[in-house]
Scaffold this active site. Structure first.
Site, PDB file in Angstrom:
ATOM      1  N   GLU D  71       0.805  -1.216   0.000  1.00 43.81           N
ATOM      2  CA  GLU D  71       0.000   0.000   0.000  1.00 43.81           C
ATOM      3  C   GLU D  71       0.844   1.274   0.000  1.00 43.81           C
ATOM      4  O   GLU D  71       0.483   2.268  -0.629  1.00 43.81           O
ATOM      5  CB  GLU D  71      -0.980  -0.001   1.174  1.00 43.81           C
ATOM      6  CG  GLU D  71      -2.225  -0.867   0.956  1.00 43.81           C
ATOM      7  CD  GLU D  71      -1.968  -2.350   1.055  1.00 43.81           C
ATOM      8  OE1 GLU D  71      -0.868  -2.727   1.512  1.00 43.81           O
ATOM      9  OE2 GLU D  71      -2.841  -3.151   0.683  1.00 43.81           O
ATOM     10  N   HIS D 138     -12.529  -5.474   7.561  1.00 44.05           N
ATOM     11  CA  HIS D 138     -13.083  -5.251   6.229  1.00 44.05           C
ATOM     12  C   HIS D 138     -14.351  -4.407   6.310  1.00 44.05           C
ATOM     13  O   HIS D 138     -15.220  -4.488   5.453  1.00 44.05           O
ATOM     14  CB  HIS D 138     -13.378  -6.583   5.517  1.00 44.05           C
ATOM     15  CG  HIS D 138     -12.133  -7.332   5.126  1.00 44.05           C
ATOM     16  ND1 HIS D 138     -11.356  -8.005   6.041  1.00 44.05           N
ATOM     17  CD2 HIS D 138     -11.507  -7.499   3.938  1.00 44.05           C
ATOM     18  CE1 HIS D 138     -10.327  -8.559   5.425  1.00 44.05           C
ATOM     19  NE2 HIS D 138     -10.387  -8.270   4.142  1.00 44.05           N
TER      20      HIS D 138
HETATM   21  C1  LIG Z   1      -1.797  -5.189   3.718  1.00 41.47           C
HETATM   22  C2  LIG Z   1      -2.883  -5.891   2.955  1.00 41.47           C
HETATM   23  N1  LIG Z   1      -3.223  -5.470   1.725  1.00 41.47           N
HETATM   24  C3  LIG Z   1      -4.199  -6.079   1.035  1.00 41.47           C
HETATM   25  C4  LIG Z   1      -4.876  -7.142   1.553  1.00 41.47           C
HETATM   26  C5  LIG Z   1      -6.011  -7.815   0.753  1.00 41.47           C
HETATM   27  N2  LIG Z   1      -5.668  -9.212   0.469  1.00 41.47           N
HETATM   28  C6  LIG Z   1      -6.107 -10.221   1.239  1.00 41.47           C
HETATM   29  S1  LIG Z   1      -5.474 -11.707   0.783  1.00 41.47           S
HETATM   30  C7  LIG Z   1      -4.618 -10.984  -0.519  1.00 41.47           C
HETATM   31  C8  LIG Z   1      -3.758 -11.840  -1.406  1.00 41.47           C
HETATM   32  C9  LIG Z   1      -2.728 -12.546  -0.558  1.00 41.47           C
HETATM   33  O1  LIG Z   1      -1.857 -13.266  -1.353  1.00 41.47           O
HETATM   34  P1  LIG Z   1      -0.732 -14.184  -0.730  1.00 41.47           P
HETATM   35  O2  LIG Z   1       0.036 -13.416   0.290  1.00 41.47           O
HETATM   36  O3  LIG Z   1       0.036 -14.795  -1.839  1.00 41.47           O
HETATM   37  O4  LIG Z   1      -1.538 -15.306   0.088  1.00 41.47           O
HETATM   38  P2  LIG Z   1      -2.538 -16.421  -0.518  1.00 41.47           P
HETATM   39  O5  LIG Z   1      -3.897 -15.810  -0.561  1.00 41.47           O
HETATM   40  O6  LIG Z   1      -2.025 -16.807  -1.837  1.00 41.47           O
HETATM   41  O7  LIG Z   1      -2.488 -17.537   0.472  1.00 41.47           O
HETATM   42  C10 LIG Z   1      -4.845  -9.617  -0.558  1.00 41.47           C
HETATM   43  C11 LIG Z   1      -4.249  -8.690  -1.539  1.00 41.47           C
HETATM   44  C12 LIG Z   1      -4.509  -7.538   2.856  1.00 41.47           C
HETATM   45  N3  LIG Z   1      -5.126  -8.548   3.463  1.00 41.47           N
HETATM   46  N4  LIG Z   1      -3.514  -6.917   3.516  1.00 41.47           N
END
Ligand SMILES: Cc1ncc(C[n+]2csc(CCOP(=O)(O)OP(=O)(O)O)c2C)c(N)n1
Ligand SMILES: Cc1ncc(C[n+]2csc(CCOP(=O)(O)OP(=O)(O)O)c2C)c(N)n1
Ligand SMILES: [Mg+2]
Ligand SMILES: [Mg+2]
Lengths: 323, 337, 323, 337
Positions: D71, D138
């Site tokens: 972010e 959220h």
């Molecule tokens: C700081 C932050 N920004 C955005 C999000 C929204 N978000 C939730 S899960 C996700 C994707 C996460 O990807 P990854 O770290 O690869 O984990 P996976 O879902 O693949 O297990 C996002 C962007 C968040 N939870 N935290």
């Protein structure tokens, strides 16, 4: 090694010496309470800022940190602007609103930093992104301290620049301390260059007290970035010869370390090199120094005569249009 | 001028706020081995303002921890250690940098008890405020950023004895406390004070009436307490008796003291160094206009910094900071209402 | 490779299967609108959570992410707790205040995450710091997704743990996507293991669909951390077989990739391995599955009968003492 | 029920707020090639709530940029690009994550013009608010965190036509704008609206009177506009005529409309979904109590969420969110005062 003309070699000397002498003036002003905020010296590490900034071309954009006064001078910022800024006078580039190197001039390709370390890596990534989107061939140069590589914003900005393959060159200034904190308490690595591995971008380690080496490494990195090959991190090894700021006597730094690095002073070293390589005579250098002294004298007078801003300036420019 | 803390024995000499804070840390570390300090340059250097000076030597590297420049890691590590029963006190070199840890403070520290029934007894302390020509990034008053975050406490002392007693109370508190120390007061001669000799606490959540008055109330905190007191002194010369309330704690507010003062004087000035719009005076105004409306005999007047960043140059910063004359003038107008 | 008893091998199977079947129940409940928030599956990557958590000892502490349901089960969290939590019932560990794996139980060594990715690396560093200060020999295990390694808090927490030599083991789950974003748009490196180089800590790359390999690598890292040798990052390569959450049909994932990884299903694979190595018969596995089904049936009934919390719960526990 | 935007020609069908926002982005990108979008999953996926759907296909990867989960880098990159003359629109997947970029927003974006005379025309947009069982992370309403930051603008539309017109205005604005989209309204049937056919803007800084009344004013914004309108409807059955003011912009406030309404009705309820203490109602109360004091015939009443994180379970979230009945009851008491 790119061939420099004699004039260029001397110009590098001019900027190194100007940085040092201007800072000495600032120290005097600080002692007289005329520089009102803190004063952060680049003594002993002037070559990192000067050598790197000298590798830029017109239209390129640079964002310095507090110890990169030399980079600003190379970009065409005048000592009088710096003096007014430090003394919070109305003729400073921020009219007294902000301090030290916190000023910008897009026409000279300078974007001032904010104090929050690391943030400018993100901002300058954005500048580089715009350059890419606008299909302009400019390169963005910015700096980060050893300590500041621990910030989250450094990481986010570097990763962003890497994955978007942006024309960003980052000079990681390893002056071995962050305020009183030695690198051993800051990170578990010896070389800041290792930080680059996390981003999949090339890194180099350069003797930061060798202005020509810094120039050359930056020049290559800038050329690479301009070719669209993405960011480079250049670690310049150097040493902070004064405390964090003038109030700090750096009692925490071992005397031997200071003595050792004193011998490596980048200005002394470059003077010798110029003479040995017969690129300059003592008289040449003397002449440059005199030119600088005269320039500084005039600029100092200008700055001392510049008034403080009128209090109405307080309210200016919060928004584009006053509400 | 300062409401004396009730305590018999006194220390020998008057001390600065910095020294009072140092004593608080020292005493709590001596009393409770779970207390430890972490932050940038808090160890060898003793902190940018020397609040932690001498503590490394006394308590060792495990209890006075120099950290990387990583505000989120500092707060996160404090939170994690607190979960394990420790009592971390984290220093921000300047409170301006608390913004770099905003997320983890409001989302982890503040909500852990509510969400997961976890205790996060951490103290986040450091210097705030202007009047030392620090410019836009070394002068901020960040309290309002956190006022809308349930789960946090926010404290800002104005006297040396309060600084000590409140910091000790903050360290013993079970909840996360943001502890704002106005750097202009750190070594200000008029803040020097002879402290009680024995262990004492100043309770979080209790305001102090610094000066009694009947014509209007000036509600304030931090360095502005002195601005209010000086204005009150001048007003007194013309027979206007201003009551000065030092909130000391901004979250949770001492509503009782606040409303009592309004009920007594019927006129109120809200004074703070934070900028105007969205500043802490808003919450105060809302409480008063909701709960003490019938006592009000005039508009609720705000005297605050204007809506700008904190400028560096002395004439600008002076213009920016609320001055004694600003308070005085507002008071004179208000009593006439 | 550490020797596991037959019982342990079967226990690993139990947790893998329990994870999968519990999630299947959750999907049904989601479709019935009984799981009210989002539902994030770990299908195809169950082995990373189960294998790693299984390497912990009693007294160790773990913080999962949304796809690490299996790790919680290994730590002794019961399906009924999970079901109540997802369905926002009063018998869930947060009484309905928070959702999915956002719950903590220090007595079972579980600290729940928050949604802000990366933050838990900082928090768990602090848990590990306390362990060190308290001279307790416990180890802290936590997880990070490929995408989340881009966050500033990941960087700050990792660097902090490294420089303070903390007993922290981080499982970097490379499931190749972050929501719709493939790793190629997330970072310029192929292996998350490269991130570790910036912190001067060891990293390993493990086949994340091989539960025994994950277990073994974690066991070694945990032992190392327990010996006071500091953090380790373990990259487990796997694949997210469902969308980011149930609402997402992951149209953006190439079908071939899914087909390829379908063949590598960690449960199928482990079943085969158990049978080939003669550690379990079809009957053994069948029996375990039946045990799980019975357990889930009972827990589901319990959870469905659990009421929603009373509205007064809304006001509980904002501060230690009500003000 | 919704004040119609003055425009002749209309589109053919009623659209959701999501579609209105998408149209705003599409039109501005078509109009001005400096406009581009960046954020997590805004490209191929079209954004978590599909606000950017179809834009990648139309404008290509250079103008709809999927970013890493960073972010601060997203906001920083937006700032940097803005310095170079671009018009970045950054999406937060949920506005809760804006906290992760708090520092760079308040310290870089907000102060660049003041400090360095630099324009940072960025839009930071994304879904905020509760009522969709998103739980503590959220569902947040982050506006109050930013209200004390001079240099920022904060906008939150309640109608589809405002969403479009305000987003277009935000993109054309020279200053950084935080654009809050209440996710409960994204696809709410009652928010669907037939939009004007032609290019139109809704000016930032102007409130809208959604319903005229004379007995009291309900000042609100976002999803709570509907709560206020429903309460007003019920109150009307008993002859109580409530005026409903939709602020639309929180920073800078439309003080004129606010104070005019108070001057007209003499009684005021401040309604928001953000939690109570330190919430936006504070600033509103302060303005009213300072500048319209003489018009007030009763206390300024706040109806807000309580001081807790946003709970997940339906009965808890319902208790947390201000309900029509809460507003109604507060109004009935207030008119009796
Ligand atoms: C700081 C932050 N920004 C955005 C999000 C929204 N978000 C939730 S899960 C996700 C994707 C996460 O990807 P990854 O770290 O690869 O984990 P996976 O879902 O693949 O297990 C996002 C962007 C968040 N939870 N935290
Ligand atoms: C995010 C942040 N935290 C803390 C500070 C306070 N601070 C100013 S300079 C400094 C040390 C910087 O060290 P380094 O990055 O090595 O740069 P150097 O001073 O050695 O040039 C610190 C901690 C800051 N400016 N920003
Ligand atoms: Mg350094
Ligand atoms: Mg992933």
């Amino acid at each position: 090694m790119a061939k420099l003309t004699k004039q260029q070699y001397l110009e590098l000397y001019y900027y190194l010496k100007l940085t040092r002498l201007l800072e000495e003036r600032l120290v005097n002003l600080y002692r007289q309470n005329k520089v009102i905020g803190g004063l952060y010296r680049s003594l002993g590490q002037e070559a990192t800022a000067v050598g790197s900034a000298y590798a830029l071309e017109e239209g390129d954009i640079l964002s310095p940190l507090i110890r990169d006064l030399g980079a600003l001078l190379v970009r065409g910022i005048k000592p009088r602007e710096v003096l007014c800024q430090y003394m919070a006078r109305v003729d400073g580039p921020t009219k007294g609103k902000d301090l030290n190197v916190h000023f910008s001039d897009l026409s000279r390709g300078v974007i001032g930093p904010i104090s929050m370390l690391g943030d400018m890596i993100c901002v300058m990534s954005g500048v580089a992104l715009a350059a890419k989107l606008q299909k302009r061939e400019l390169v963005v140069l910015t700096y980060i301290g050893d300590g500041a590589t621990s910030t989250g914003t450094f990481h986010e900005g570097m990763n962003f620049a890497a994955v978007h393959n942006l024309p960003l060159v980052v000079i990681a200034q390893n002056n071995q301390y962050a305020y009183s904190t030695p690198n051993s308490k800051q990170m578990r690595i010896k070389d800041l260059a290792d930080r680059a591995k996390a981003y999949g971008i090339p890194a180099q380690i350069i003797d930061g007290n060798d202005v020509l080496a810094v120039y050359e490494a930056t020049r290559k990195a800038v050329a690479r970035a301009r070719r669209g090959q993405g960011p480079v991190l250049i670690e310049v090894k150097t040493f902070r010869m004064k405390g964090h700021a003038e109030h700090d006597n750096q009692a925490y730094v071992p005397k031997e370390l200071l003595a050792e690095w004193h011998k490596k002073d980048p200005l002394d070293r470059y003077e010798k090199e110029l003479k040995v390589k017969r690129l300059a005579t003592e008289a040449d250098l003397q002449q440059i120094t005199e030119r600088i002294e005269a320039e500084l004298e005039a600029d100092l007078e200008f700055a001392l005569n510049s008034p403080f801003p009128d209090k109405s300036v307080t309210y200016e420019n919060v928004y584009a249009t006053a509400s | 001028m300062v409401t004396p803390v009730k305590a018999q024995a006194k220390q020998e000499t008057a001390v600065t706020m910095v020294e009072a804070l140092r004593q608080a840390l020292d005493e709590e570390m001596a009393r409770d081995e779970r207390v430890f300090i972490l932050g940038e340059d808090v160890g060898v250097y003793g902190g940018a303002f020397k609040v932690t000076e001498g503590l490394l030597e006394k308590y060792g590297e495990e209890r006075v921890i120099d950290t990387p420049i990583s505000e989120s890691a500092i707060v996160g590590a404090a939170c994690g250690a607190a979960l394990m029963g420790m009592r971390p006190v984290a220093e921000f070199q300047f409170m301006d940098f608390i913004s770099c840890a905003f997320d983890i403070i409001i989302n982890y520290a503040a909500k852990a008890r509510y969400r997961n029934n976890l205790s996060v007894p951490i103290v986040l302390r450091g210097p705030c405020g202007g009047n030392v020509h620090g410019g836009p990034f070394h002068s901020q008053n960040p309290e309002a950023y956190f006022l809308n975050v349930p789960g946090l406490k926010i404290v800002e002392p104005s006297t040396a004895s309060d600084a000590k007693g409140l910091l000790k109370a903050a360290i013993r508190d079970e909840d996360p406390v943001i502890f704002l120390e106005h750097k202009y007061l750190y070594r200000l001669p008029r803040v020097k004070e002879v402290l009680p000799a024995d262990d004492y606490l100043v309770p979080i959540g209790k305001a102090a009436v610094r000066r009694e008055g009947k014509h209007l109330s000036i509600i304030t905190y931090g360095a502005m307490v002195y601005t209010a007191l000086d204005a009150a002194e001048k007003l007194a010369q013309d027979g206007i008796e201003a009551e000065v309330v030092d909130l000391r704690t901004l979250l949770p507010l001492d509503e009782e003291t606040l409303l009592n003062s309004v009920a007594k004087t019927n006129k109120v000035i809200l004074l703070h160094e934070a900028t105007r719009t969205g500043g802490p005076a808003g919450e105060l105004a809302a409480r008063i206009a909701e709960k003490a409306f019938e006592y009000l005999d005039g508009p609720i007047v705000r005297v605050t910094a204007p809506d700008t960043p904190v400028p560096y140059s002395p004439p600008l910063e002076e213009e920016f900071l609320p001055q004694v004359s600003d308070v005085e003038q507002a008071a004179r107008e208000l009593v006439k209402y």
